[in-house]
Design an enzyme around this catalytic site. Sequence first.
Site, PDB file in Angstrom:
ATOM      1  N   LYS A  23       0.781  -1.257   0.281  1.00 13.89           N
ATOM      2  CA  LYS A  23       0.101   0.095   0.190  1.00 13.89           C
ATOM      3  C   LYS A  23       0.723   1.287  -0.155  1.00 13.89           C
ATOM      4  O   LYS A  23       0.652   2.195  -0.827  1.00 13.89           O
ATOM      5  CB  LYS A  23      -0.985   0.045   1.258  1.00 13.89           C
ATOM      6  CG  LYS A  23      -2.086   0.908   1.141  1.00 13.89           C
ATOM      7  CD  LYS A  23      -2.854   0.683   2.463  1.00 13.89           C
ATOM      8  CE  LYS A  23      -3.612  -0.594   2.333  1.00 13.89           C
ATOM      9  NZ  LYS A  23      -4.410  -0.873   3.587  1.00 13.89           N
ATOM     10  N   ARG A  93      -3.554   2.686   8.465  1.00 16.13           N
ATOM     11  CA  ARG A  93      -3.765   1.806   7.513  1.00 16.13           C
ATOM     12  C   ARG A  93      -2.592   0.653   7.789  1.00 16.13           C
ATOM     13  O   ARG A  93      -1.354   1.211   7.484  1.00 16.13           O
ATOM     14  CB  ARG A  93      -4.341   2.044   6.316  1.00 16.13           C
ATOM     15  CG  ARG A  93      -5.540   2.877   6.328  1.00 16.13           C
ATOM     16  CD  ARG A  93      -6.036   3.161   4.936  1.00 16.13           C
ATOM     17  NE  ARG A  93      -6.643   1.890   4.495  1.00 16.13           N
ATOM     18  CZ  ARG A  93      -7.093   2.064   3.100  1.00 16.13           C
ATOM     19  NH1 ARG A  93      -6.950   3.156   2.431  1.00 16.13           N
ATOM     20  NH2 ARG A  93      -7.987   1.020   2.800  1.00 16.13           N
ATOM     21  N   GLY A 102      -7.248 -10.195   6.980  1.00 15.36           N
ATOM     22  CA  GLY A 102      -7.106 -10.744   8.523  1.00 15.36           C
ATOM     23  C   GLY A 102      -6.187  -9.810   9.294  1.00 15.36           C
ATOM     24  O   GLY A 102      -6.139  -9.898  10.452  1.00 15.36           O
ATOM     25  N   MET A 104      -5.384  -5.764  10.617  1.00 17.03           N
ATOM     26  CA  MET A 104      -5.958  -4.631  11.121  1.00 17.03           C
ATOM     27  C   MET A 104      -6.162  -3.641   9.840  1.00 17.03           C
ATOM     28  O   MET A 104      -5.244  -3.905   8.975  1.00 17.03           O
ATOM     29  CB  MET A 104      -5.242  -3.618  12.062  1.00 17.03           C
ATOM     30  CG  MET A 104      -6.295  -2.638  12.503  1.00 17.03           C
ATOM     31  SD  MET A 104      -5.172  -1.295  13.171  1.00 17.03           S
ATOM     32  CE  MET A 104      -5.228  -0.146  11.959  1.00 17.03           C
ATOM     33  N   ARG A 337      -3.737  -1.117  -5.986  1.00 17.64           N
ATOM     34  CA  ARG A 337      -2.980  -2.346  -6.077  1.00 17.64           C
ATOM     35  C   ARG A 337      -3.439  -3.496  -7.132  1.00 17.64           C
ATOM     36  O   ARG A 337      -4.506  -3.145  -7.626  1.00 17.64           O
ATOM     37  CB  ARG A 337      -3.061  -3.183  -4.599  1.00 17.64           C
ATOM     38  CG  ARG A 337      -4.611  -3.748  -4.635  1.00 17.64           C
ATOM     39  CD  ARG A 337      -4.614  -4.109  -3.029  1.00 17.64           C
ATOM     40  NE  ARG A 337      -5.996  -4.760  -2.977  1.00 17.64           N
ATOM     41  CZ  ARG A 337      -6.470  -4.870  -1.525  1.00 17.64           C
ATOM     42  NH1 ARG A 337      -5.690  -4.780  -0.412  1.00 17.64           N
ATOM     43  NH2 ARG A 337      -7.888  -5.289  -1.250  1.00 17.64           N
ATOM     44  N   HIS A 455      -2.505 -40.853   3.937  1.00 16.72           N
ATOM     45  CA  HIS A 455      -2.941 -41.877   2.683  1.00 16.72           C
ATOM     46  C   HIS A 455      -4.238 -41.336   2.116  1.00 16.72           C
ATOM     47  O   HIS A 455      -4.049 -41.105   0.809  1.00 16.72           O
ATOM     48  CB  HIS A 455      -3.143 -43.296   3.344  1.00 16.72           C
ATOM     49  CG  HIS A 455      -3.783 -44.063   2.541  1.00 16.72           C
ATOM     50  ND1 HIS A 455      -5.221 -44.480   2.110  1.00 16.72           N
ATOM     51  CD2 HIS A 455      -3.172 -45.147   1.549  1.00 16.72           C
ATOM     52  CE1 HIS A 455      -5.239 -45.272   1.231  1.00 16.72           C
ATOM     53  NE2 HIS A 455      -4.155 -45.482   0.848  1.00 16.72           N
ATOM     54  N   SER A 765      15.261 -40.918  -7.939  1.00 13.67           N
ATOM     55  CA  SER A 765      13.994 -40.134  -7.838  1.00 13.67           C
ATOM     56  C   SER A 765      13.795 -39.546  -6.092  1.00 13.67           C
ATOM     57  O   SER A 765      13.807 -40.687  -5.333  1.00 13.67           O
ATOM     58  CB  SER A 765      12.898 -40.752  -8.276  1.00 13.67           C
ATOM     59  OG  SER A 765      11.722 -39.946  -8.101  1.00 13.67           O
ATOM     60  N   CYS A 832       9.586 -37.109  -6.911  1.00 17.65           N
ATOM     61  CA  CYS A 832       8.198 -37.738  -6.679  1.00 17.65           C
ATOM     62  C   CYS A 832       7.567 -37.904  -5.481  1.00 17.65           C
ATOM     63  O   CYS A 832       6.275 -38.165  -5.210  1.00 17.65           O
ATOM     64  CB  CYS A 832       8.142 -39.152  -7.308  1.00 17.65           C
ATOM     65  SG  CYS A 832       8.900 -40.424  -6.074  1.00 17.65           S
ATOM     66  N   TYR A 852      13.476 -33.342 -13.464  1.00 18.60           N
ATOM     67  CA  TYR A 852      11.904 -33.488 -13.478  1.00 18.60           C
ATOM     68  C   TYR A 852      11.256 -33.389 -12.120  1.00 18.60           C
ATOM     69  O   TYR A 852      12.013 -33.658 -11.316  1.00 18.60           O
ATOM     70  CB  TYR A 852      11.250 -34.614 -14.320  1.00 18.60           C
ATOM     71  CG  TYR A 852      11.339 -35.945 -13.699  1.00 18.60           C
ATOM     72  CD1 TYR A 852      10.596 -36.397 -12.869  1.00 18.60           C
ATOM     73  CD2 TYR A 852      12.587 -36.686 -14.240  1.00 18.60           C
ATOM     74  CE1 TYR A 852      10.711 -37.746 -12.370  1.00 18.60           C
ATOM     75  CE2 TYR A 852      12.899 -38.097 -13.432  1.00 18.60           C
ATOM     76  CZ  TYR A 852      12.046 -38.341 -12.569  1.00 18.60           C
ATOM     77  OH  TYR A 852      11.935 -39.470 -11.788  1.00 18.60           O
TER      78      TYR A 852
HETATM   79  C1  PEP Z   1       8.173 -40.379  -0.995  1.00 17.29           C
HETATM   80  O1  PEP Z   1       8.579 -41.082   0.458  1.00 17.29           O
HETATM   81  O2  PEP Z   1       8.254 -39.381  -1.032  1.00 17.29           O
HETATM   82  C2  PEP Z   1       7.434 -41.352  -2.095  1.00 17.29           C
HETATM   83  C3  PEP Z   1       6.965 -40.590  -3.042  1.00 17.29           C
HETATM   84  O3  PEP Z   1       7.065 -42.551  -1.452  1.00 17.29           O
HETATM   85  P1  PEP Z   1       5.593 -42.720  -0.586  1.00 17.29           P
HETATM   86  O4  PEP Z   1       5.001 -41.703  -0.254  1.00 17.29           O
HETATM   87  O5  PEP Z   1       4.856 -43.862  -1.375  1.00 17.29           O
HETATM   88  O6  PEP Z   1       6.238 -43.260   0.511  1.00 17.29           O
END
Ligand code: PEP
Length: 876
Positions: A23, A93, A102, A104, A337, A455, A765, A832, A852
């Site tokens: 601001k 302000r 959230g 003031m 803004r 999970h 990975s 991953c 990747y």
């Molecule tokens: C991980 O541990 O980041 C992973 C991809 O395997 P999982 O979540 O299946 O343990």
Amino acid sequence: MSKKYVYLFSEGNANMRELLGGKGANLAEMTNIGLPVPQGFTITTEACTQYYEDGQKINDGIQAEIMEYITKLEGITGKKFGDLENPLLVSVRSGARASMPGMMDTILNLGLNEDVVDVLAKKSGNPRWAWDCYRRFIQMYSDVVMEVGKKYFEQLIDQMKEARGVTQDVELTADDLKELAGQFKAEYKSKIGADFPTDPKEQLMGAIKAVFRSWDNPRANVYRRDNDIPYSWGTAVNVQSMAFGNMGDDCGTGVAFTRNPATGEKKLFGEFLTNAQGEDVVAGIRTPMPISEMSEKFPEAFAQFEKVCKILEDHYHDMQDMEFTVENGKLYMLQTRNGKRTPAAALKIACDLVDEGMIDEKQAVAMIDPRTLDTLLHPQFDGEVLKKTPVIGSALAASPGAACGKVVFSAEDAKAWAERGEKVVLVRLETSPEDIEGMKAAQGILTVRGGMTSHAAVVARGMGKCCVSGCGAIKMDEENKQFELSGKTFHEGDWLSIDGSTGKIYDGAIPTVDASIGGEFGRVMGWADQYRRLKVRTNADTPHDAAQARKFGAEGIGLCRTEHMFFDADRIPAIRRMICSDTVEQREAALAVLEPMQQSDFEGIYEAMEGLPVTIRFLDPPLHEFVPTEEADIELLAKDMGKSVAEIKAIIAGLHEFNPMMGHRGCRLAVTYPEIAAMQTRAVIKAALNVQAKHPEWTMVPEIMIPLVGEVKELAYVKKVVVETADAIIKEAGSNMKYLVGTMIEIPRAALTADEIAKQADFFSFGTNDLTQMTFGFSRDDAGKFLDAYYDKKIYENDPFAKLDQTGVGKLVDMACKMGRATNPELHLGVCGEHGGDPSSVEFFHRTGLDYVSCSPFRVPIARLAAAQAAIKDEK
Ligand code: PEP
Ligand code: MG
């Protein structure tokens, strides 16, 4: 020279956001480009940090500097603070670097007391205005500085209106308002135990402190966490001389956007309210007029405002959200803004700005918040019904989308009800792999326990299914198929709606509408793809998910979790037989049943990915996850295996793990039972050979990934099983198909010995879910129990399972990349874990030089955009 904590608007500019807040920087910029801005000054974010360092005090030095700037402002305006001739009134302000609901917001008309009001009333000849200003000031100051609730004052106003027989605030007279001011002060005294402050300096310091304090209030802390805003930034405070929109019918106040923030349409959008101040426009007490009508009532001010809008858009190259006031027909700008907008509007505006030549394609890519994209990909609630439906709880927004259905309590019921055409929401204490089919059948999933990588959350995101997790407020009574939330008992079959994008839970049915992806979405993603270096793969376990991910632009599969395939009804008996086998021969017989099923699963996935790379991970979870828990299932298994129920129960008891996350899982399974790895290798290689034969135009290079390696010899052992098995099949087929064997880096020891491990691996990975839990030493499923306390105490600012901890876990990732590449320059690197779809983590992976990222299908577009933004930022 000592540090400067205060800047006049004329001393700042738009590039000083860090110091002056958004601001303040924009007020300075508008001043610089000659727009009509009531003058003032900004107290820096560093003053806020200093306030906290000094134990929540504004130190004498900073107070003196603020008063020096009051004197300067007096010079500029020709008015004096607390003066009885020509008093200076100001607004105070907040203004952080990023706008933060959230915190003031505003105190107006500061500097007033009885004496000053009298002067104002006489000099202006408008006592109604003077007393209106004063009663508003008392109300705002009491509310935001002293935290006396607004409602007490609103009640007094309502009583006054009733006594006078009027319905609108504006119908109250000067005398009424004077009387109200007296009542307000009495209310203040009764609540606070002291008189309302009359000294403008005391008022000013109180208001500034309140802004600083609001940086640390719970709502601001939650917002910061959700939006990646560091606590260390602090907020600035803006002190600005007042322009009055409440002096009469040639005055007013408005809020407007240069384009429609809901649709992106290029048309001024906003509201204006005559004879009003500040919050009145949004408070809903009186109905404001659409901004277009302002042109009739205030033609000159409106014409000027339109010009200002054009200047501001041209200047900022983006849609602006502005606040302004008209005082006696003259326009004053109070704020501008870059306006918040819906994801759909964001895409349209970005494309329009490119077409209008205002920005280039890179700027268009950079201006869209990747996190907002996924709401475009999931069903959403009907907005009208949503407004009328009560929120009864909220928990973690674990997987976006909206779901509405009847409550069921088990995966079997979810499946059965869905099969007869009912829409259901599956409510569970927590989910386990056995629930997969029920999760698939449900519209959405609500769990009592579990964090963002539980999970339920991981699987739901993978499926693109709405999920709200970790709602500890639910009192669950699974046995009687009911639960209690917000004082209401929900039975099986009751309607419930949940929003996986906000984590909110609603009582009743809210219809959903399918999201649509307009042409602009594709255009922006096309631009993003030109700039990114990181490839984006997906985590997918089924042909359906794989195909979905392809539609969203996935360039391969970075993680196919094979265990999810074992839970289908036709496979679970075989896997249970495998687990309960006494001999290698028995185990191999059970595996032989599974092998063709796995092979056909893999063929389906290969087909869906059309020759793109697919990394298949070998069995990972501890075996106890597969064994039956219901008595009837145990009996069935006993019969199937020719064993007694007691024997089966003993085997199950033997599989019990004290700490399943760190137990007999990952490659340890393959080390103990190499026949599992051999079976999975056969399934992968045969599937690839078959698909290769069907599609000679594709080059199949299967990628086999060994999980949870912590020691190179573990990998070497399992790899030997894989290579011997694979080579034999490939040779027998007379093929020269290549394949890769790599590993996950998800145990700190693997990262620490990455140079050794890389000698045995074609790729790494990073399994950042496990790597995070093992580095922090707490489980991803239990962190939800204490993280809130850690947020409150500022020990952690974010969930490290959602946003990569770059300082600790990131250091392991970075180190493992460098060490791995040093001994194996060909090493291919990816991630991953869930972090692969989190924008700030993607930026880190880009900088670290991964090849990747891999994330659930619905996060693929987010990762593509985040990867492009990282590359664009890097270029700069
Ligand atoms: C991980 O541990 O980041 C992973 C991809 O395997 P999982 O979540 O299946 O343990
Ligand atoms: Mg893992």
